[in-house]
Scaffold this motif. Structure first.
Motif, short mmCIF file in Angstrom:
data_model
loop_
_atom_site.label_atom_id
_atom_site.label_comp_id
_atom_site.label_asym_id
_atom_site.label_seq_id
_atom_site.Cartn_x
_atom_site.Cartn_y
_atom_site.Cartn_z
N THR A 167 15.43 11.11 -1.79
CA THR A 167 16.98 11.98 -0.83
C THR A 167 17.07 10.87 0.35
N LEU A 168 16.28 10.20 1.26
CA LEU A 168 16.43 9.46 2.19
C LEU A 168 15.40 8.70 2.51
N THR A 169 15.96 7.49 2.26
CA THR A 169 14.97 6.58 2.67
C THR A 169 14.98 6.01 4.17
N VAL A 170 13.74 6.32 4.81
CA VAL A 170 13.54 5.41 6.74
C VAL A 170 13.24 3.86 6.53
N LEU A 171 13.63 3.19 6.75
CA LEU A 171 13.00 2.05 7.16
C LEU A 171 12.87 1.29 7.85
N LEU A 172 12.01 0.98 7.98
CA LEU A 172 11.14 -0.01 9.68
C LEU A 172 11.09 -1.29 9.16
N GLN A 173 12.13 -2.04 10.01
CA GLN A 173 11.81 -3.38 9.50
C GLN A 173 11.12 -4.41 10.76
N ILE A 203 9.92 5.19 4.40
CA ILE A 203 9.43 6.00 4.59
C ILE A 203 10.33 7.10 3.18
N PHE A 204 9.88 7.57 2.46
CA PHE A 204 10.48 7.93 1.36
C PHE A 204 10.55 9.79 1.38
N ILE A 205 11.98 10.33 1.53
CA ILE A 205 12.03 11.79 1.53
C ILE A 205 12.35 11.65 0.11
N ASN A 206 11.29 12.98 0.01
CA ASN A 206 11.91 13.18 -1.49
C ASN A 206 12.41 14.55 -2.01
N LEU A 228 0.38 -1.15 -0.19
CA LEU A 228 -0.04 -0.41 0.16
C LEU A 228 1.02 1.33 -0.22
N SER A 229 0.60 1.68 -0.92
CA SER A 229 1.65 3.02 -1.36
C SER A 229 0.88 4.70 -0.67
N LEU A 230 1.43 5.68 0.00
CA LEU A 230 0.88 6.63 0.56
C LEU A 230 1.76 7.31 0.16
N PHE A 231 1.22 8.98 -0.76
CA PHE A 231 1.78 10.11 -1.39
C PHE A 231 1.52 11.23 0.33
N TYR A 232 2.11 11.48 0.90
CA TYR A 232 1.37 12.63 1.88
C TYR A 232 1.18 13.49 1.23
N VAL A 233 0.14 14.17 1.08
CA VAL A 233 0.29 15.72 0.41
C VAL A 233 -0.76 16.51 1.95
N SER A 234 -1.36 16.04 2.32
CA SER A 234 -1.76 17.14 4.21
C SER A 234 -2.31 16.52 4.88
N GLU A 235 -2.58 16.86 6.11
CA GLU A 235 -3.57 15.94 6.91
C GLU A 235 -4.59 15.75 6.96
N ASP A 236 -5.36 17.58 6.45
CA ASP A 236 -6.64 16.28 5.75
C ASP A 236 -6.80 15.29 4.86
N GLU A 237 -6.10 15.42 3.91
CA GLU A 237 -6.05 15.10 2.35
C GLU A 237 -6.16 12.87 2.80
N ALA A 238 -5.37 12.57 3.45
CA ALA A 238 -5.11 11.88 4.69
C ALA A 238 -6.10 10.84 5.33
N ARG A 296 7.15 13.66 1.01
CA ARG A 296 7.06 12.12 0.87
C ARG A 296 6.16 11.34 0.82
N ARG A 297 6.51 9.80 0.85
CA ARG A 297 5.72 8.44 0.90
C ARG A 297 6.03 7.66 1.63
N ILE A 298 4.81 6.76 2.23
CA ILE A 298 5.58 6.17 2.83
C ILE A 298 4.49 4.75 2.56
N ASN A 299 5.58 3.64 2.55
CA ASN A 299 4.90 2.09 1.64
C ASN A 299 4.90 1.60 2.98
N LEU A 300 3.58 0.05 3.41
CA LEU A 300 3.35 -0.70 3.71
C LEU A 300 3.61 -1.97 2.95
#
Length: 361
Positions: A239-245, A306-309, A151-161, A212-216
Motif C-alpha cells: 500500500t505504502l512503503t516507508v524507506l529509511l536511507q 517498511i512495507f505496509i500491506n 534480512l526480511s522480517l514479516f511482523y505477526v506479533s510482538e511475541d513472535e518477533a 507489515r514487513r520490514i527489510n534490512l
C-alpha cells in the motif's frame, strides 16, 4: 576452506552458489574478498543500467514538512505528490532521530555477524517463514543477480518477533516500527480522504495496513558499479512503503520521458512511496512508480524499508467510493496473496506486475 577469487569468478556455478547462497556469505562475502572484477553472475543487461545521460540532475521529488499536516496545504501536497510522482520525502515526521540512528546501527550489526550466524536465517534453515536472510531478489528466476543482501522480517506479533527475530537487531527494529506507525496512519488518512473515503473502518484498515514487513538491506562496495544494480527496476506491491536511507545514496525513481531522478539522502527524513495495492485501490489515481538502486564503488550502503500491506487473505480492488461517481474500474478484484506470489515468482521487471490486476478491454 573458502574458495579462491579465481574459483568464484571463473569456476563452476556450484562453487559460486554454495559460497554466496548456501553458506550465508552473500555479496558481502564476495565484496570482502577484495574482488577487482565483478563476477559474471552479476553483470546486468545494458538496458538495466542508468547512464549519466538518463539522469535528470535538476529534478527532485517533493520534500514535505509533516509538522503542518493538519493544515490543508500540506495534506494537499501529500496527495499531489502521490498522484504526480508516487514518491516524496517527509521531514519533521515525529520519529525521533535516535530511533532512526539505532535501527541503522543495528542493521550494520546484523550484517557484521559471521556467515555461520546469518546462515541460520536462510530459507531452508530459518525457524520461521517470517524471518528470512537472503541475497539478490529471486535468484532462481533471475538471469543476472542483484548486488544486495537482506534480512526480511514479516511482523505477526510482538511475541513472535521477540522469540524469533535476530537478537542483535530486534529491539531497535521493533522500536522503529512502533514509532513510525503514527505517521503511517496520518498519511493513509489523508490519502484515502482525498479518495472520498470518509472513514477507515475495520475492513478498510485491514486492506490498507493489515500486515507489515520490514527489510534490512545491505549493498556492499561493488568492484564494477557501472555493470550491475543493487535492486532492479520495479514498483512495490505494498500500500505504502516507508524507506529509511543512510547517507550514501543510490535510490533512483523513474520520471518523465524515461529519465531517472536520484533521491538524495536528507538527514532525518523518510522516503514514502505508493505501492501497487494503493494504485489498485485508488483506481490508478495514485501511482506506484518504478524505482531501482545503483551500487557504489567506495562505500557500503544500507536501507530499511517498511512495507505496509493488505493481509494475504484480503481481496483488493478499487474502493467503491472512487467508483461511486460512475468512474469505470481499471482493475479487477484480486486476492492479495496471489498478487504477491506473482511478484516474487519472477525477476524484477519494471511495472509489469500491475498487469496481473488490470481489466482487459
Amino acid at each position: 576452506m573458502a574458495p579462491t577469487t579465481a574459483v568464484l569468478i571463473n569456476g563452476s556455478s556450484d562453487a559460486f552458489t554454495d559460497f554466496v547462497l548456501k553458506q550465508g556469505n552473500g555479496v558481502k562475502g564476495l565484496s570482502e574478498m577484495g574482488l577487482k572484477n565483478l563476477p559474471k553472475q552479476y553483470i546486468q543487461p545494458l538496458e538495466e543500467i542508468i547512464s549519466d545521460a538518463k539522469i535528470m540532475p535538476q529534478a527532485s521529488i517533493p520534500i514535505i514538512d509533516m509538522s503542518k499536516l493538519d493544515g490543508p496545504t500540506v495534506a494537499e501536497a501529500v496527495c499531489r505528490a502521490a498522484e504526480r510522482w508516487g514518491f516524496f520525502q517527509i521531514i519533521n515526521h515525529g520519529v525521533p532521530i535516535d530511533v532512526l540512528e539505532d535501527v541503522k546501527e543495528s542493521t550494520h550489526r546484523f550484517f557484521r555477524l559471521p556467515a555461520e550466524e546469518k546462515k541460520k536465517y536462510l530459507k531452508e534453515l530459518s525457524p520461521s517463514n517470517n524471518v528470512r536472510f537472503g541475497t539478490s531478489f529471486s535468484p532462481e528466476a533471475e538471469k543476472a543477480l542483484e548486488w544486495k543482501d537482506y534480512l526480511s522480517l514479516f511482523y505477526v506479533s510482538e511475541d513472535e518477533a521477540s522469540a524469533l527475530w535476530p537478537s542483535v537487531c530486534k529491539d531497535q527494529v521493533l522500536d522503529y516500527m512502533r514509532r513510525s506507525e503514527i505517521v503511517i496512519r496520518r498519511l493513509l488518512d489523508v490519502l484515502v480522504k482525498n479518495l472520498k473515503v470518509t472513514e477507515i473502518d475495520e475492513t478498510k484498515e485491514s486492506l490498507l495496513m493489515g500486515s507489515r514487513r520490514i527489510n534490512l538491506n545491505y549493498y556492499p562496495i561493488c568492484p564494477n558499479p557501472e555493470l550491475t544494480v543493487g535492486i532492479g527496476r520495479h514498483s512495490d506491491v505494498s500500500t505504502l512503503t516507508v524507506l529509511l536511507q543512510d547517507d550514501v545514496g543510490g535510490l533512483y525513481v523513474r520520471g518523465d520521458d524515461d529519465y531517472w531522478i536520484h533521491v538524495p539522502p536528507v538527514n532525518g527524513s523518510l522516503v514514502i512511496n505508493v505501492g501497487d495495492a494503493l494504485q489498485i485501490m485508488s483506481n490508478g489515481r495514485y501511482k506506484s512508480v518504478e524505482h531501482c538502486v545503483m551500487t557504489d564503488g567506495s562505500k557500503n550502503r544500507i536501507s530499511i524499508p517498511i512495507f505496509i500491506n493488505p493481509r494475504p487473505s484480503d481481496k483488493i480492488s478499487p474502493f467503491h467510493e472512487v467508483l461511486a461517481s460512475g468512474e469505470k474500474a481499471v482493475y479487477k478484484e484480486v486476492l492479495y496473496s496471489d498478487y504477491v506470489k506473482h511478484f516474487f515468482r519472477k525477476a524484477h521487471d519494471g511495472k509489469k506486475t500491475i498487469d496481473f490486476a488490470k481489466i482487459r478491454i
